[in-house]
Design a protein around this motif. Structure first.
Motif, short mmCIF file in Angstrom:
data_model
loop_
_atom_site.label_atom_id
_atom_site.label_comp_id
_atom_site.label_asym_id
_atom_site.label_seq_id
_atom_site.Cartn_x
_atom_site.Cartn_y
_atom_site.Cartn_z
N ASP A 128 92.84 1.65 -2.39
CA ASP A 128 92.49 1.24 -3.81
C ASP A 128 91.38 2.27 -4.22
O ASP A 128 91.10 2.49 -5.46
CB ASP A 128 91.57 -0.11 -3.84
CG ASP A 128 92.66 -1.31 -3.68
OD1 ASP A 128 93.92 -0.98 -3.80
OD2 ASP A 128 92.36 -2.12 -3.11
N ASN B 50 94.27 -3.90 7.28
CA ASN B 50 94.68 -4.82 6.30
C ASN B 50 93.47 -5.81 6.41
O ASN B 50 93.05 -6.58 5.31
CB ASN B 50 95.86 -5.70 6.64
CG ASN B 50 97.15 -4.98 6.30
OD1 ASN B 50 96.94 -4.19 5.15
ND2 ASN B 50 98.09 -4.84 7.03
N LYS C 276 90.54 -5.67 4.16
CA LYS C 276 90.75 -6.14 2.78
C LYS C 276 90.50 -7.85 2.56
O LYS C 276 90.42 -8.12 1.65
CB LYS C 276 92.11 -6.03 2.33
CG LYS C 276 92.61 -4.54 2.25
CD LYS C 276 94.07 -4.17 1.63
CE LYS C 276 94.24 -3.09 1.54
NZ LYS C 276 95.85 -2.64 0.95
N ARG D 200 85.26 -0.93 1.99
CA ARG D 200 86.15 -1.05 3.21
C ARG D 200 86.22 -0.25 4.25
O ARG D 200 86.45 -0.43 5.25
CB ARG D 200 87.43 -1.66 2.57
CG ARG D 200 87.57 -2.89 1.68
CD ARG D 200 88.96 -3.01 0.81
NE ARG D 200 88.87 -4.20 0.09
CZ ARG D 200 89.77 -4.37 -0.96
NH1 ARG D 200 90.68 -3.49 -1.27
NH2 ARG D 200 89.78 -5.59 -1.48
N GLN E 281 84.00 -5.65 -2.85
CA GLN E 281 85.42 -5.56 -3.23
C GLN E 281 85.95 -7.15 -2.69
O GLN E 281 86.61 -7.73 -3.56
CB GLN E 281 86.21 -4.64 -2.61
CG GLN E 281 85.73 -3.29 -2.94
CD GLN E 281 86.35 -2.02 -2.11
OE1 GLN E 281 85.85 -1.75 -1.22
NE2 GLN E 281 87.45 -1.76 -2.58
N ASN E 282 85.59 -7.52 -1.47
CA ASN E 282 86.41 -8.71 -1.01
C ASN E 282 85.87 -9.86 -1.53
O ASN E 282 85.98 -10.89 -1.45
CB ASN E 282 86.19 -8.49 0.60
CG ASN E 282 87.17 -7.27 0.96
OD1 ASN E 282 87.88 -6.96 0.40
ND2 ASN E 282 87.05 -6.92 2.09
#
Length: 446
Positions: free
Chosen positions: A64, A172, A175, A105, A198-199
């Motif tokens: 992202d 993964n 995320k 991340r 972000q998470n």
């Protein structure tokens, strides 16, 4: 291998190798991985290419391209600062020496990969050994000598498959996790606390809870987790050693692998990828593994139960604290797709099933002897509560209350053995203190 390398012995076919890795990544990234794989073939390396795990995980984590904004960093810094003050009232465990931070991340992947590697290496080695053995046994008679001579090549292929799959899982997972201690094990470097903005935004999107309250709760929980592992220096090694003890006992189901090897087509490796993802190559757990898993689950539950109680006390001022705590527990109980994939890959479930019971034990201890008495149980490994204390904390509470009153603890077999050792008495002496004449090594005639 001819099909994989384009049929003519020339450059590898990127599409075939992309299907083999199961990563579905862009051509530039795949070309980098192919170069690494070719280098491993040339050098004859028979280890696990962990740099492939790193590159694969970082590729997914950074897809992202989002960075931490100055506004996100300021909000989380403020939440960490206030949560620190509240934790000072909820626990006697000291503050961190390093400043907690907001990270991307990709930064989480880089910080936690050493622990993932330590946990996964025993399983990866087992898979590569079994793959080499199974493919060698299934080779046609006229190719036996060639396959035996290419043992390192086979190990490289098997190791690359596992390394790329682990990279996909960790990427993964980056995320999904909200903070450094979100998974429950000490993944971050010692004494470090972090939140992934972000998470965090994704986690709070559907909860209808003010962001500032959510940030304060998550910050308090993350700081409590990091504080505990910094205070109890032995605890990190204790957790990791139990995880690796479980992982070393894992062996690949050779029957399932041999059955797969008979049908394996390098140009269509989806079945092997699915077998790795689903855990089909890992046999049912043995009694010893179940016992190791039970010990690990109790240990994680004891840690998470303490963190839960301390966070609950520290955030009691928040109007939405109960709702947030329930959302966190629900999220931990269900687990995300990446966490389930990790369980399939290494056979380890990281969700402590007994966290509610452990939290109830810590509340009972707090009510009985206060915050300082409760937190003193983390001072030494032999003081930490065990599975029996989670089942029934009354005996633990009675011991702690007796210690507060200055009473001598009840003697046990260990105390008696230590006293005999220090006084020079032998455990082999009979009840009267004299040697037993029936002992076979007694020099006196019977």
């Amino acid at each position: 291998m001819r099909q994989l390398f384009g049929g003519g012995g020339g450059a590898p076919d990127p599409e075939a190798l992309a299907r083999l890795s199961g990563m579905n990544i862009d051509p530039a990234m795949m070309q980098t991985i192919m170069s690494q794989l070719q280098g491993a073939f040339t050098a004859g390396s028979d280890g696990i290419p962990w740099d492939m795990t790193t590159r694969g995980a970082l590729h997914i984590a950074n897809q992202d391209g989002l960075s931490v904004t100055s506004g996100q960093r300021a909000d989380l810094d403020q939440a960490f600062s206030l949560a620190n003050l509240w934790l000072g009232e909820a626990t006697t465990v000291s503050d961190l020496a390093t400043t907690p931070r907001a990270i991307t991340r990709g930064a989480w992947v880089e910080a936690t990969l050493p622990v993932w590697r330590e946990m996964a290496e025993p399983v990866a080695t087992s898979i590569t050994d079994a793959l080499t053995r199974a493919l060698s046994e299934q080779a046609p008679e006229e190719m036996k000598a060639l396959v035996e001579g290419a043992g390192r090549l086979m190990r490289t292929v098997g190791g690359s498959l596992f390394a790329s799959q682990l990279g996909q899982v960790v990427g993964n997972l980056s995320k999904e996790v909200v903070s450094g201690g979100d998974v429950g094990i000490p993944l971050m470097p010692d004494g470090e606390a972090a939140i992934l903005p972000q998470n965090f935004d994704d986690f709070g999107r559907d909860l209808e809870i003010p962001d500032d309250q959510l940030a304060l709760y998550v910050a308090a929980r993350e700081l409590a987790h990091a504080r505990l592992f910094r205070h109890a220096r032995w605890l990190r090694l204790h957790v990791i050693s139990q995880v690796t003890e479980f992982a070393r006992a894992i062996h690949v189901d050779t029957d399932a692998l041999e059955d797969l090897a008979t049908r394996f087509d390098p140009s269509e490796p989806e079945e092997l990828r699915r077998a790795l993802e689903s855990g089909a190559l890992l046999p049912p757990r043995s009694d010893a593994q179940n016992a190791a898993l039970a010990r690990l689950e109790n240990l994680l539950a004891t840690i998470e139960g303490w963190v839960d109680v301390v966070t609950e006390n520290a955030t009691s001022r928040l109007p939405s604290a109960v709702r947030i705590a329930e959302a966190v527990r629900r999220r931990r109980a269900v687990g995300g797709p990446a966490e389930r994939a990790l369980g399939s890959l290494v056979g380890l479930e990281l969700r402590p099933r007994r966290m509610r019971e452990a939290a109830a034990m810590w509340r009972a201890v707090t009510d009985a002897v206060g915050i300082a008495g409760r937190d003193s149980l983390w001072d030494y490994p032999d003081l930490m509560p065990g599975a029996d204390d989670i089942d029934d904390p009354s005996a633990l509470v009675a011991r702690l209350q007796a210690r507060e009153r200055g009473e001598e603890p009840a003697r046990d077999e260990m105390d008696d053995a230590l006293e005999r050792l220090l006084s020079g008495e032998s455990d082999e002496a009979g009840p009267s203190g004299e040697d037993d004449p029936d002992r076979p090594d007694d020099p006196r005639p019977v």
